[in-house]
Design an enzyme around this catalytic site. Sequence first.
Site, PDB file in Angstrom:
ATOM      1  CB  SER A  14      -0.960   0.014   1.204  1.00 54.88           C
ATOM      2  OG  SER A  14      -1.814  -1.107   1.181  1.00 54.88           O
ATOM      3  CG  LEU A  15       5.096   1.562   0.204  1.00 53.89           C
ATOM      4  CD1 LEU A  15       6.519   1.227  -0.205  1.00 53.89           C
ATOM      5  CD2 LEU A  15       5.111   2.633   1.283  1.00 53.89           C
ATOM      6  CG  ASP A  71      -2.950  -0.330  -8.613  1.00 51.35           C
ATOM      7  OD1 ASP A  71      -3.320   0.657  -7.944  1.00 51.35           O
ATOM      8  OD2 ASP A  71      -2.179  -1.186  -8.158  1.00 51.35           O
ATOM      9  N   PRO A 189      15.165   0.687   6.178  1.00 52.72           N
ATOM     10  CG  PRO A 189      13.108   0.932   7.260  1.00 52.72           C
ATOM     11  CD  PRO A 189      14.470   1.549   7.166  1.00 52.72           C
ATOM     12  CD  GLN A 191      20.971   1.983   4.299  1.00 48.96           C
ATOM     13  OE1 GLN A 191      21.884   1.185   4.489  1.00 48.96           O
ATOM     14  NE2 GLN A 191      20.804   3.055   5.050  1.00 48.96           N
ATOM     15  CB  CYS A 379     -24.900  -2.417 -10.355  1.00 52.18           C
ATOM     16  SG  CYS A 379     -24.754  -4.158 -10.853  1.00 52.18           S
ATOM     17  CD  GLN A 383     -29.963  -5.967  -9.854  1.00 52.36           C
ATOM     18  OE1 GLN A 383     -29.841  -6.600  -8.797  1.00 52.36           O
ATOM     19  NE2 GLN A 383     -29.262  -6.269 -10.937  1.00 52.36           N
ATOM     20  CD  GLU A 403     -27.493 -10.957  -6.054  1.00 52.36           C
ATOM     21  OE1 GLU A 403     -26.305 -10.847  -5.684  1.00 52.36           O
ATOM     22  OE2 GLU A 403     -28.093 -10.036  -6.656  1.00 52.36           O
ATOM     23  CG  HIS A 513     -20.562  -0.875 -12.288  1.00 53.00           C
ATOM     24  ND1 HIS A 513     -20.611  -0.739 -10.919  1.00 53.00           N
ATOM     25  CD2 HIS A 513     -21.070  -2.103 -12.580  1.00 53.00           C
ATOM     26  CE1 HIS A 513     -21.127  -1.848 -10.393  1.00 53.00           C
ATOM     27  NE2 HIS A 513     -21.410  -2.688 -11.383  1.00 53.00           N
ATOM     28  CD  GLU A 515     -19.067   2.654 -10.539  1.00 47.96           C
ATOM     29  OE1 GLU A 515     -19.064   1.535  -9.985  1.00 47.96           O
ATOM     30  OE2 GLU A 515     -20.069   3.132 -11.123  1.00 47.96           O
TER      31      GLU A 515
END
Length: 541
Positions: A14-15, A71, A189, A191, A379, A383, A403, A513, A515
């Site tokens: 998570s860098l 990503d 760290p 190094q 989505c 519904q 569902e 979707h 987004e």
Amino acid sequence: MTRFIFITGGVVSSLGKGLASAALGSLLQCRGFKVRQRKLDPYINVDPGTMSPYQHGEVYVTDDGAETDLDLGHYERFTGVSTRQSDNVTTGRIYSDVIARERRGDYLGATIQVIPHITDAIKDFVLSDITDEDFVLCEIGGTIGDIEGLPFIEAIRQLGNELGSERSMFVHVTLLPYIPAAHELKTKPTQHSVKELQGAGIQPDVLLCRADRPIPEGERKKIALFCNVRREAVIPALDVDTIYRVPITYHQEGLDDQVLRHFGMEAPAPDLSRWENVVERVTRPEGEVTIAVVGKYTNLLDAYKSLGEALTHGGIANNVRVNLDWIDSEIFEREDAVAHLEKVNGILVPGGFGERGAAGKIAAARFARERNVPYFGICFGMQMAVVETARNKCGIATAGSTEFGPCKDELVGLMTEWVRDGVVQRRSSESDLGGTMRLGAYAAHLAPGSKVREVYGTDVISERHRHRYEVNPTYEKVLAEAGMVFSGKSPDGVLPEVVEIPDHPWFIGVQFHPELKSRPFDPHPLFKSFIGAAVQQARLV
């Protein structure tokens, strides 16, 4: 000639390798180059499609129907370049392909080994499906030293040798932790991380050093000395107030200059005015609105990464700050929705799978409909809005979704057949879960005079899907009599793609979707309009 930049990470996860890769890709774009970005994921799943959002976060879907790492969303938002199936690969896919070839006899009886067969397959992936790109940026998932990542590290080591330094480069992202008791940023760290990478045969050309405060000159020189890089190639990657400032700060620290220096290239200085304009709007808005996001994965916001960014983009378009109130939908099964929603300016119910939290999403949709609060259902959120209207406006008390199991009135049911690129796709309840949904970009036709037609400004749209259940079109008439219309449908007129309530200030549900296609420079029309409606709602309060 295409050049390859490999981005690795060390010390901890998570860098921000994905953001670093996206920002560097944008900088190279701003200097006039054509870029492509890829993610190599070491986990053994074939893709993240069947992984829990709590484990992996959001599943990002491409136009061509690939379920990929989140990503790739960063890559698209920062560069505007649409990613494809060929831009994300996993250990699972690599091994599946190699084993399939072995079963066919393609290896002519050879003993299949990690080297050369697996590493060759990884290299083939990196080098495939490339046209006239100047740069291909390949991010390697995980952290240096992870056992599952070793074949990928070995593969890019081999590529570095085969391509030579004139066509390959290694960027390593590390952490400089601050120890309060010592009042120091610690370089050890970094190094050790670089030493681990060197032990695998890779010498990094640039170090991106994550830190929460400025890195003193002495520490930069120390890192350069012990890690065998030039001092100018030790690039501070400091925390910023918005991710959209990252390209600006990386340029100020010389990251893109170091890339061009490595390859012996020259290019005009980048025009970063569009990033500066975005940062200005994000950090100095003229107003603010509050949006309640009623979901089931709110304990891990990476599950809604693209959604959160798209809402920010809607704020950019309206020059307001969008404050997000993340609400676990299950809370409405114990408490009244009014207490949590009465002060918000808009309600968004996102996608999700399974019955858990569904009752809360239905309650949120009812609150928005009855109180005239702008509502955006995506989505599963669409519904549940349909189920809510059927139950509370149409009097169909047994309305539900298959569902959740068998139900008397199947307002939402499993899709068993649809058309993609002229080919009929068929599924059943017995199909594998992985890769069997309606995935990727599909067209929809919007009804003349509808709100959604007004928002898009066009009759035909193309949006990305990821679902296996669909609103039952046989209920169209009874829903319309209750005030909810199907304002967008598949080109054959069969599948409902958009629902809306015309006499509501803003109530739209979409099966896709949106987004996934929103960008900071080009906010999605639906998010732009939704936040605009929230601004109007705020003025009425």
